[in-house]
Design a protein around this motif. Structure first.
Motif, PDB file in Angstrom:
ATOM      1  N   GLU A 124     -16.587 -75.901 118.147  1.00 21.15           N
ATOM      2  CA  GLU A 124     -15.830 -74.776 118.696  1.00 21.15           C
ATOM      3  C   GLU A 124     -16.407 -74.355 120.025  1.00 21.15           C
ATOM      4  N   LEU A 132      -9.067 -78.992 129.596  1.00 25.33           N
ATOM      5  CA  LEU A 132      -8.779 -79.508 128.261  1.00 25.33           C
ATOM      6  C   LEU A 132      -9.620 -80.737 127.950  1.00 25.33           C
ATOM      7  N   VAL A 182     -13.001 -79.448 126.954  1.00 28.73           N
ATOM      8  CA  VAL A 182     -12.957 -78.875 125.607  1.00 28.73           C
ATOM      9  C   VAL A 182     -12.905 -79.985 124.561  1.00 28.73           C
ATOM     10  N   SER A 191     -11.963 -82.276 121.519  1.00 27.13           N
ATOM     11  CA  SER A 191     -11.397 -82.045 120.188  1.00 27.13           C
ATOM     12  C   SER A 191     -11.856 -80.744 119.548  1.00 27.13           C
ATOM     13  N   THR A 230     -12.285 -76.753 118.674  1.00 30.15           N
ATOM     14  CA  THR A 230     -11.395 -75.608 118.560  1.00 30.15           C
ATOM     15  C   THR A 230     -11.712 -74.626 119.679  1.00 30.15           C
ATOM     16  N   LEU A 231     -10.719 -74.307 120.487  1.00 29.92           N
ATOM     17  CA  LEU A 231     -10.894 -73.334 121.564  1.00 29.92           C
ATOM     18  C   LEU A 231     -10.591 -71.950 121.010  1.00 29.92           C
ATOM     19  N   GLN A 276      -3.339 -72.545 127.248  1.00 25.47           N
ATOM     20  CA  GLN A 276      -2.828 -71.899 126.042  1.00 25.47           C
ATOM     21  C   GLN A 276      -1.707 -72.696 125.386  1.00 25.47           C
ATOM     22  N   THR A 294      -3.323 -75.322 123.229  1.00 26.23           N
ATOM     23  CA  THR A 294      -4.385 -74.953 122.290  1.00 26.23           C
ATOM     24  C   THR A 294      -4.056 -73.726 121.448  1.00 26.23           C
ATOM     25  N   GLN A 295      -3.105 -72.920 121.911  1.00 28.87           N
ATOM     26  CA  GLN A 295      -2.769 -71.640 121.272  1.00 28.87           C
ATOM     27  C   GLN A 295      -3.928 -70.651 121.302  1.00 28.87           C
ATOM     28  N   ALA A 296      -4.890 -70.875 122.170  1.00 30.53           N
ATOM     29  CA  ALA A 296      -6.029 -69.967 122.276  1.00 30.53           C
ATOM     30  C   ALA A 296      -5.621 -68.672 122.957  1.00 30.53           C
TER      31      ALA A 296
END
Length: 208
Positions: free
Chosen positions: A35, A49, A52, A54, A56-57, A77, A80-82
């Motif tokens: 993470e 990206l 980052v 694999s 979790t962001l 976003q 990643t939906q972060a």
């Protein structure tokens, strides 16, 4: 085990008050193998990206909302939906880039947890009203955004910025940190609190 710090440099432009300038930004990624968080998603979502990977962001944390520091937020976003986090005093700058997108708020004293490490949010207005720094005591590191650089404070010659305010922020909230604290900046080379503290009076005397 404490989190590690990864970095990359991205290139693009900064626009404000009718002018545009080319520049490079430092992007900082704090985490472990599983993470991480991104501090300032600048210019190049593909590079961010890739860094980052694999992992979790957990979030995109913005030191302030000048467009060069947040320009890649939406694209990162989307894949990643972060969530994105920003001090609400910079909302007017955020809305010039993302008029219809929301962010979550940051506030002074808030703590961020990632990979077993905590970062404290320090509100440091001056470069912009909502500028913040992130202090990871366990790592001995301050992520200063555009508040403090090697050689002086961030610029205050444009809209929403103020020189006396940034000096007060630096003097009362940053130079009180341990002298050995590493300062990882928003642009350019790193420094330490101990290297910058003796220069405060000189900055004030020459107005930057």
């Amino acid at each position: 085990m404490a989190a590690r710090i990864d970095s990359l440099v991205t290139a693009g432009s900064f626009s404000l008050d009718g002018g545009t300038w080319d520049l490079e930004n430092n992007v900082w990624i704090v985490g472990d193998e599983t993470e991480c968080i991104v501090i300032d998603a600048a210019h190049d979502p593909e590079a961010i990206l890739a860094a980052v990977g694999s992992r979790t962001l957990l979030g995109i944390y913005c030191t302030h909302a000048h467009n060069d520091h947040i320009g890649a937020v939406a694209d990162v976003q989307s894949l990643t939906q972060a969530p994105a986090y920003l001090h609400p005093a910079d909302d007017m700058l955020w809305k010039t880039v993302y008029p219809n997108a929301a962010h979550l708020p940051l506030e002074n004293g808030q703590h961020i947890s990632v990979a077993g490490t905590e970062l404290a949010v320090i509100h440091t207005p001056g470069h912009s009203p909502g500028a913040v720094c992130f202090y990871a005591a366990e790592l001995g590191t301050l992520f200063s955004g555009d508040t403090l650089f090697h050689g002086g404070p961030g610029a205050t010659g444009r809209s929403y910025s103020d020189f006396p305010t940034i000096i007060e922020s630096i003097a009362t909230r940053l130079l009180t940190l341990p002298a050995e604290t590493i300062v990882l900046t928003g642009h350019g080379e790193s420094t330490t609190i101990g290297d910058e503290a003796p220069e405060l009076d000189a900055w004030v005397a020459r107005g930057y």
